[in-house]
Design a protein around this motif. Structure first.
Motif, PDB file in Angstrom:
ATOM      1  N   LEU A 114       0.671  -1.148   0.207  1.00 50.09           N
ATOM      2  CA  LEU A 114       0.201  -0.074   0.048  1.00 50.09           C
ATOM      3  C   LEU A 114       0.757   1.250   0.085  1.00 50.09           C
ATOM      4  O   LEU A 114       0.765   2.487  -0.620  1.00 50.09           O
ATOM      5  N   ARG A 170       1.782   1.359  -3.552  1.00 48.80           N
ATOM      6  CA  ARG A 170       0.620   1.514  -4.467  1.00 48.80           C
ATOM      7  C   ARG A 170       0.950   1.799  -5.866  1.00 48.80           C
ATOM      8  O   ARG A 170       1.537   3.252  -5.970  1.00 48.80           O
ATOM      9  N   ASN A 171       0.677   0.627  -6.807  1.00 47.62           N
ATOM     10  CA  ASN A 171       0.878   1.442  -8.788  1.00 47.62           C
ATOM     11  C   ASN A 171       2.690   1.089  -8.759  1.00 47.62           C
ATOM     12  O   ASN A 171       3.026   0.915  -9.808  1.00 47.62           O
ATOM     13  N   VAL A 193      -9.529  -6.002  -5.644  1.00 45.27           N
ATOM     14  CA  VAL A 193      -7.897  -4.990  -5.445  1.00 45.27           C
ATOM     15  C   VAL A 193      -7.109  -6.380  -6.393  1.00 45.27           C
ATOM     16  O   VAL A 193      -7.590  -7.511  -6.029  1.00 45.27           O
ATOM     17  N   LEU A 251       0.434  -3.860  -6.806  1.00 47.40           N
ATOM     18  CA  LEU A 251      -0.592  -4.166  -6.025  1.00 47.40           C
ATOM     19  C   LEU A 251      -1.489  -2.109  -6.643  1.00 47.40           C
ATOM     20  O   LEU A 251      -1.325  -1.092  -6.604  1.00 47.40           O
ATOM     21  N   ARG A 252      -2.741  -2.647  -7.742  1.00 50.60           N
ATOM     22  CA  ARG A 252      -4.009  -1.924  -7.606  1.00 50.60           C
ATOM     23  C   ARG A 252      -5.222  -2.251  -7.117  1.00 50.60           C
ATOM     24  O   ARG A 252      -5.700  -3.038  -7.023  1.00 50.60           O
TER      25      ARG A 252
END
Length: 609
Positions: free
Chosen positions: A34, A37-38, A78, A89-90
Motif C-alpha cells: 500500500l 501502490r501502483n 484489489v 498492487l492496484r
C-alpha cells in the motif's frame, strides 16, 4: 467498497466487514504494497521489511504464500500481480486513510498559505481525525523503523499548521491545552514551543509562556548544546514587552463542528484476535446493556484492559442507538486530559457548536448530563488517571452507560462495577501465543509464559516476535527473556517495560523506594510485617505504602493472611523492573542495610533459621 487503514493498527474492511489479516508478517506485506501502490515492490524489499538480513531458507516461498493469502482475502476489488521480480498492487476504487490524510493535509497547508484560516482549520482537523495512534501498528519492527518517522513527521507538520491556523482565527482558548500536550511530546520542537507561548500569552498566562521558553532553552542546551533560534528569542522579548502585535485578531472566527444527522460512532476497533476473558465479558455485558450502568476495568499495565473494554463495547453498541463515544484520557501519561477538555470533546462529538460551549466546568457538566438524560449513549473513557478526573463525567441516573479503564483501582467511585484484570489463564495464553506465532511446544511454551506470569501484552509481543522470526524457537526466546527481559518484550510501539516505567514514574518517591526494596529483598508472598522490617517502617506506614502500590496494581493482595496481617505479591515483570531500578537508584549501603534487616527479622520470626 474496500477500505485500508494504516494510520494506527493496520486494518482492512470490505463492504463494512473487517477482515482478519493474520500476524505481523502478512500485515507487513500488505502495508509495504500500500505504501508503494501502483509501483512494483521487489522481493528484496519484502525480505528487508520482514527479516532484515536474517533470511530464512524459505523466504521466497513465504513471500509468495503471504501474497497468495492476501489475494484471496482482498477479493476482486484489489489486483495483486507478479512483475519484474516483485509484486504490484492496484486498487483504484479502494479508500486508504493515508491518501485521505495527505489530501486533507495538502488542502489545509495551501489554505494556510493563502491566509484562508477557517478553511485551513477545517481541512487539517479532518486530517488529524484519521489518525488512531501510531501508524503501522501490527507490522514488523523493521517496517515501522523505516516508515513511521516519515509518517509521524507529516502528522506533526499538519498539527503545527493546524495550531497556526487556529491561532490566526483567534481560537487560543481552544488550543492552549492541545499545544501544552504537543510541547510535552516534542520538547525540542521550537515551532511548537513558539505556538504554545503565543497561545498562553493570549490567554493571559504570561508567566507560563515565559516558563515555556526557559524550559526550551534548558532542553536544547542539555540535549543538543545549542540555543533557541532567533525567532523564539524575539517572541520571548515581545511577550516580556507585551507587544501589541501579539494580540489576538480583532475579529475572532470560530470554526465549529456542524451537528450531524448520524449518531456518533467513535469506538476504535477491538482486536481481531481477542482471546479469553469470558466471565469478564459476561459481567460487563450485564452491567452495560440495561442502560445507565457504570463499570471500570482496572489492572496492571499490559493486562488488556482496553482490548476487553472495546470488545464488550462493540458487543453492546446496538443497545445505544444515539451514539457510542470514546475518549482517551491519557491518565498514565505526564499530561492527563483535564475534565474541561474532556467535556468539550464529548459535547462536540454530540454536535454541540463551539460557540454554544460554556467555559466553566460546572456548566459543561450540566450540559453533558442533559444530553445523557435525553439519549441512550455508551461512553468509553480509556486510561483514567484517578477518580477526580472522571467523577464529574459520570452522568448517573440516566440511560447512558459508561465504561472506564484505568491502572488505578477507582474504588472511590460510587455505583461502579469493578472488573480487576490479571494475567491470562494458561489455556488463554497458550492459545494466543500459538495463534500469533504458529509454534506449538507445550513444555517450553509454559516456561516462557510463566516467566511473564502470562501478562497479555507480553504474550502478544512474544507471539509477534516469534512470527516475525520463523527461525527463532520458543526455547531460544525463553533463554533470552531470562537475560534481557524487557529487550525481548519490546516490538514496534508495544513495549512492556515502558508501560511499567510509566506506572512507576507516577508513584511518590517513598512508594518508588518501597517497590524497589521489596522487589529486591522479599519473595512472594510476603507479609506487612516483613515489609515493615525491610523498609525500617512501622506496620501502619508499611501498610499504607503497600496499599498505595496495590492501588496502581504494582503490588497485589493475595487474599491470604498470616495471623491478622495481609499477604502481598509483586508481578514478576514489575519485580524485574523495580530490581533494576534498585541497583540504579539506591546506594549499595542502603540495599545492604535493608537485606540485613530482613535477615535479622527472619531469625526473630523463625529462631531455627
Amino acid at each position: 467498497m474496500i477500505r485500508f487503514q494504516l494510520l494506527g493498527p493496520i486494518e482492512v474492511t470490505r463492504n463494512g466487514q473487517r477482515l482478519a489479516l493474520g500476524g505481523s508478517k502478512i500485515q507487513t506485506v500488505l502495508a509495504t504494497l500500500l505504501l508503494s501502490r501502483n509501483r512494483v515492490v521487489s522481493d528484496s524489499t519484502f525480505s528487508e521489511m520482514l527479516w532484515r538480513g536474517e533470511l530464512p531458507s524459505t523466504s521466497n516461498a513465504q513471500i509468495q504464500t503471504y501474497v497468495s493469502r492476501l489475494r484471496s482475502q482482498l477479493g476482486p476489488q484489489v489486483e495483486l500481480v507478479r512483475q519484474r521480480g516483485g509484486y504490484l498492487l492496484r486498487a483504484p476504487e479502494a479508500w486508504v486513510d493515508l491518501d485521505e490524510f495527505r489530501a486533507h493535509s495538502a488542502t489545509g497547508h495551501a489554505a494556510l498559505e493563502a491566509e484562508r484560516h477557517t478553511d485551513a482549520v477545517t481541512a487539517l482537523r479532518s486530517a488529524q481525525a484519521l489518525w488512531r495512534g501510531h501508524a503501522l501498528v501490527g507490522a514488523t519492527e523493521y517496517l515501522t523503523e523505516v516508515e513511521q518517522p516519515r509518517l509521524e513527521e507529516a502528522r506533526l507538520a499538519a498539527s503545527e499548521a493546524l495550531m497556526t491556523a487556529e491561532l490566526a482565527c483567534g481560537n487560543h482558548h481552544r488550543v492552549v491545552s492541545e499545544l501544552t500536550a504537543m510541547v510535552s511530546r516534542h520538547p525540542l520542537r521550537e515551532n511548537v514551543r513558539g505556538l504554545s507561548m503565543l497561545a498562553l500569552y493570549r490567554c493571559g498566562r504570561q508567566a507560563e509562556a515565559l516558563a515555556t521558553f526557559d524550559a526550551c532553552r534548558r532542553h536544547l542546551a542539555e540535549e543538543l548544546g545549542i540555543d533557541p533560534r532567533d525567532e523564539l528569542k524575539a517572541l520571548r522579548q515581545a511577550i516580556l514587552e507585551q507587544d501589541p502585535t501579539l494580540a489576538a485578531p480583532a475579529v475572532i472566527i470560530e470554526v465549529t463542528g456542524r451537528p450531524s444527522s448520524q449518531p456518533p460512532a467513535q469506538l476504535p476497533p477491538a482486536p481481531s484476535d481477542f482471546t479469553g476473558r469470558t466471565s469478564e465479558l459476561q459481567e460487563l455485558d450485564a452491567v452495560l446493556r440495561p442502560g445507565g450502568g457504570t463499570a471500570a476495568v482496572v489492572g496492571l499495565a499490559g493486562t488488556g484492559k482496553t482490548a476487553l473494554a472495546l470488545r464488550v463495547a462493540h458487543a453492546v453498541r446496538d443497545e445505544f442507538p444515539d451514539g457510542q463515544l470514546y475518549l482517551d484520557l491519557a491518565g498514565s501519561t505526564t499530561d492527563p486530559m483535564e475534565p474541561t477538555t474532556a467535556f468539550a470533546t464529548l459535547l462536540r462529538l454530540l454536535g454541540v457548536l463551539d460557540a454554544e460551549l460554556p467555559s466553566e466546568v460546572a456548566e459543561l457538566a450540566r450540559l453533558f448530563r442533559q444530553f445523557a438524560a435525553e439519549r441512550r449513549l455508551l461512553v468509553v473513557l480509556d486510561d483514567v488517571a484517578d477518580e477526580s478526573q472522571v467523577r464529574a463525567l459520570l452522568p448517573g441516573g440516566t440511560r447512558t452507560s459508561v465504561l472506564m479503564t484505568s491502572r488505578r483501582r477507582l474504588t472511590a467511585l460510587e455505583g461502579t462495577t469493578w472488573i480487576g484484570l490479571r494475567g491470562f489463564t494458561s489455556a488463554e495464553a497458550e492459545s494466543l501465543l500459538q495463534a500469533l506465532s504458529g509454534q506449538v511446544d507445550p513444555v517450553t511454551t509454559r516456561k516462557l509464559l510463566a516467566a511473564t506470569d502470562r501478562l497479555p501484552l507480553a504474550v502478544r509481543v512474544l507471539g509477534a516476535r516469534l512470527a516475525a522470526n520463523p527461525d527463532l524457537t520458543v526455547r531460544q526466546v525463553t533463554a533470552r527473556l531470562t537475560d534481557e527481559p524487557f529487550g525481548q518484550l519490546r516490538l514496534g510501539d508495544l513495549d512492556v517495560g515502558a508501560r511499567i516505567e510509566a506506572s512507576y514514574a507516577g508513584l511518590s518517591p517513598d512508594r518508588r523506594r518501597a517497590l524497589r526494596l521489596l522487589s529486591l529483598g522479599l519473595a512472594d508472598p510476603f507479609s506487612v510485617w516483613q515489609a515493615a522490617v525491610l523498609l525500617n517502617a512501622s506496620l501502619v506506614s508499611a501498610h499504607e505504602l503497600l496499599n498505595g502500590l496495590a492501588d496502581r496494581h504494582l503490588a497485589e493482595l493475595t487474599g491470604d493472611r498470616t495471623g491478622r496481617l495481609d499477604l502481598y505479591s509483586i508481578h514478576p515483570l514489575v519485580r524485574a523492573y523495580a530490581r533494576d531500578r534498585a541497583f540504579a537508584e539506591d546506594p549499595p549501603h542502603e540495599r545492604s542495610a535493608a537485606l540485613e534487616r530482613i535477615h535479622q527479622g527472619s531469625r526473630l520470626w523463625n529462631p531455627a533459621a
